[in-house]
Design a protein around this motif. Sequence first.
Motif, PDB file in Angstrom:
ATOM      1  N   ASP A 186     -39.560  80.872   1.750  1.00 30.88           N
ATOM      2  CA  ASP A 186     -39.267  80.731   3.182  1.00 30.88           C
ATOM      3  C   ASP A 186     -39.760  81.947   3.960  1.00 30.88           C
ATOM      4  N   GLN A 187     -39.587  83.114   3.372  1.00 32.10           N
ATOM      5  CA  GLN A 187     -40.049  84.336   4.033  1.00 32.10           C
ATOM      6  C   GLN A 187     -41.572  84.339   4.166  1.00 32.10           C
ATOM      7  N   LEU A 188     -42.258  83.881   3.126  1.00 34.05           N
ATOM      8  CA  LEU A 188     -43.723  83.819   3.163  1.00 34.05           C
ATOM      9  C   LEU A 188     -44.196  82.846   4.236  1.00 34.05           C
ATOM     10  N   ARG A 189     -43.544  81.708   4.331  1.00 37.65           N
ATOM     11  CA  ARG A 189     -43.924  80.729   5.352  1.00 37.65           C
ATOM     12  C   ARG A 189     -43.693  81.275   6.750  1.00 37.65           C
ATOM     13  N   THR A 190     -42.582  81.982   6.922  1.00 38.16           N
ATOM     14  CA  THR A 190     -42.271  82.547   8.239  1.00 38.16           C
ATOM     15  C   THR A 190     -43.300  83.605   8.628  1.00 38.16           C
ATOM     16  N   GLN A 191     -43.651  84.469   7.698  1.00 35.98           N
ATOM     17  CA  GLN A 191     -44.632  85.514   7.984  1.00 35.98           C
ATOM     18  C   GLN A 191     -46.009  84.918   8.298  1.00 35.98           C
ATOM     19  N   THR A 192     -46.385  83.912   7.538  1.00 38.99           N
ATOM     20  CA  THR A 192     -47.687  83.278   7.771  1.00 38.99           C
ATOM     21  C   THR A 192     -47.736  82.618   9.142  1.00 38.99           C
ATOM     22  N   LYS A 193     -46.666  81.929   9.499  1.00 41.40           N
ATOM     23  CA  LYS A 193     -46.625  81.270  10.805  1.00 41.40           C
ATOM     24  C   LYS A 193     -46.652  82.295  11.931  1.00 41.40           C
ATOM     25  N   ALA A 194     -45.973  83.419  11.735  1.00 42.43           N
ATOM     26  CA  ALA A 194     -45.957  84.461  12.765  1.00 42.43           C
ATOM     27  C   ALA A 194     -47.356  85.046  12.969  1.00 42.43           C
ATOM     28  N   GLN A 195     -48.098  85.231  11.887  1.00 43.65           N
ATOM     29  CA  GLN A 195     -49.453  85.773  11.999  1.00 43.65           C
ATOM     30  C   GLN A 195     -50.371  84.815  12.756  1.00 43.65           C
ATOM     31  N   PHE A 196     -50.274  83.543  12.439  1.00 43.70           N
ATOM     32  CA  PHE A 196     -51.102  82.562  13.146  1.00 43.70           C
ATOM     33  C   PHE A 196     -50.677  82.436  14.607  1.00 43.70           C
ATOM     34  N   SER A 197     -49.378  82.454  14.834  1.00 44.03           N
ATOM     35  CA  SER A 197     -48.881  82.313  16.207  1.00 44.03           C
ATOM     36  C   SER A 197     -49.335  83.473  17.077  1.00 44.03           C
ATOM     37  N   GLU A 198     -49.380  84.664  16.497  1.00 43.57           N
ATOM     38  CA  GLU A 198     -49.834  85.835  17.253  1.00 43.57           C
ATOM     39  C   GLU A 198     -51.285  85.673  17.686  1.00 43.57           C
ATOM     40  N   ILE A 199     -52.101  85.111  16.816  1.00 45.84           N
ATOM     41  CA  ILE A 199     -53.514  84.895  17.161  1.00 45.84           C
ATOM     42  C   ILE A 199     -53.651  83.798  18.209  1.00 45.84           C
ATOM     43  N   LEU A 200     -52.855  82.740  18.063  1.00 36.42           N
ATOM     44  CA  LEU A 200     -52.962  81.609  18.985  1.00 36.42           C
ATOM     45  C   LEU A 200     -52.486  81.964  20.390  1.00 36.42           C
ATOM     46  N   LYS A 201     -51.540  82.877  20.491  1.00 31.80           N
ATOM     47  CA  LYS A 201     -51.014  83.248  21.807  1.00 31.80           C
ATOM     48  C   LYS A 201     -51.972  84.155  22.574  1.00 31.80           C
ATOM     49  N   ASP A 202     -52.770  84.908  21.860  1.00 31.77           N
ATOM     50  CA  ASP A 202     -53.707  85.847  22.492  1.00 31.77           C
ATOM     51  C   ASP A 202     -55.108  85.231  22.466  1.00 31.77           C
ATOM     52  N   ASP A 203     -55.616  84.869  23.638  1.00 31.58           N
ATOM     53  CA  ASP A 203     -56.925  84.217  23.706  1.00 31.58           C
ATOM     54  C   ASP A 203     -58.046  85.108  23.176  1.00 31.58           C
ATOM     55  N   GLN A 204     -57.922  86.412  23.403  1.00 36.45           N
ATOM     56  CA  GLN A 204     -58.964  87.322  22.930  1.00 36.45           C
ATOM     57  C   GLN A 204     -58.991  87.373  21.399  1.00 36.45           C
ATOM     58  N   ILE A 228     -49.138  75.040   6.660  1.00 33.87           N
ATOM     59  CA  ILE A 228     -48.433  76.086   5.907  1.00 33.87           C
ATOM     60  C   ILE A 228     -47.589  75.470   4.799  1.00 33.87           C
ATOM     61  N   GLU A 229     -46.953  74.359   5.105  1.00 30.98           N
ATOM     62  CA  GLU A 229     -46.125  73.696   4.098  1.00 30.98           C
ATOM     63  C   GLU A 229     -46.974  73.167   2.942  1.00 30.98           C
ATOM     64  N   GLN A 230     -48.131  72.622   3.273  1.00 33.56           N
ATOM     65  CA  GLN A 230     -49.009  72.108   2.222  1.00 33.56           C
ATOM     66  C   GLN A 230     -49.560  73.233   1.345  1.00 33.56           C
ATOM     67  N   GLN A 231     -49.933  74.344   1.971  1.00 34.83           N
ATOM     68  CA  GLN A 231     -50.519  75.451   1.225  1.00 34.83           C
ATOM     69  C   GLN A 231     -49.505  76.156   0.331  1.00 34.83           C
ATOM     70  N   THR A 232     -48.240  75.997   0.617  1.00 30.04           N
ATOM     71  CA  THR A 232     -47.202  76.622  -0.207  1.00 30.04           C
ATOM     72  C   THR A 232     -46.484  75.603  -1.082  1.00 30.04           C
ATOM     73  N   ASP A 233     -46.983  74.375  -1.098  1.00 25.59           N
ATOM     74  CA  ASP A 233     -46.398  73.344  -1.953  1.00 25.59           C
ATOM     75  C   ASP A 233     -47.097  73.362  -3.312  1.00 25.59           C
ATOM     76  N   ILE A 234     -46.313  73.415  -4.391  1.00 24.86           N
ATOM     77  CA  ILE A 234     -46.876  73.547  -5.734  1.00 24.86           C
ATOM     78  C   ILE A 234     -47.741  72.346  -6.097  1.00 24.86           C
ATOM     79  N   GLN A 235     -47.290  71.165  -5.765  1.00 26.70           N
ATOM     80  CA  GLN A 235     -48.048  69.973  -6.116  1.00 26.70           C
ATOM     81  C   GLN A 235     -49.388  69.935  -5.385  1.00 26.70           C
ATOM     82  N   THR A 236     -49.366  70.362  -4.129  1.00 30.18           N
ATOM     83  CA  THR A 236     -50.622  70.410  -3.369  1.00 30.18           C
ATOM     84  C   THR A 236     -51.573  71.440  -3.958  1.00 30.18           C
TER      85      THR A 236
END
Length: 280
Positions: free
Chosen positions: A155-173, A206-214
């Motif tokens: 859960d912590q890994l998913r949260t950190q990954t989402k935060a990193q992507f969200s930071e990029i998406l919020k800043d157009d530059q 993010i869920e797919q990339q952290t799913d073992i079966q995937t």
Amino acid sequence: MVNRFTSVSTALTVKVVGIICILSFFVDFLILLLPFQPTDRVWQINLATALVDRGIVPLVGLGLLFTGYWIENADAGSDRPQGIDLRFPAVILSSILGLMFLLIFPLHLNNVNQAKTQTLNRITQEADQAEAQLNTRLSQLQAQLNTEQGKAQLDQLRTQTKAQFSEILKDDQKYKQALESSQIPPNIKELLKKAKTDPQALDKAIEQQTDIQTLRTQQLSQVRQRREEAEQQAKDTAWKSGLRIGISSLLLSIGYIIIGWTGLKGMGAVQGGKPRATTR
């Protein structure tokens, strides 16, 4: 007088060049035999390939040698003493080389086919081992994630990954720089584009990339793709080598046999042939 000297000199030069071509082939042949490993299939394939690649050299040498004798015989008025006549040994040598290249044709095809089979078996074994190791590693990872500590880390890994992507998406530059960067993989850029218009696409990815079966499906697909590529490359290499060396050796054998048979027949060494009288 000048014309006679020119013809004699030309004949000698052509014969010398022809002899050197023939001798150079046998020097290469002796070197290629070392180290001598007749039971090694790879050694046999490499030897056959090298011999066929050099097989045109003695053929040219024989042609030059006979051309030299033809020029010499054309000078009917020459009273120059004759040296050793190499035509009979040359046609015998040509016949032997023709037989050798004729035998190389089926032997090389058989060796290449067996080498291809061994290579395919090795590729299959390596792929099976890679799949087994992958399944073992992912099973161990799944067992770790089934624990409370493992779930918390996931859960912590998913949260950190989402935060990193969200930071990029919020800043157009930053978003523009990420799309233009050559260090970011194309699949990440594609995910950024999708997430820009559909925020839920980021959560799904993010869920797919952290799913073992995937992960198991993706990595097994990569292993099998590499296996198919390696098998195809082995097959392509085998048929190209077999086709090129096989046809070349067959053509060389035909050329040498024609020279040998024609020469022996012309000298009366085979039945039905009549020895030619040399006019002087």
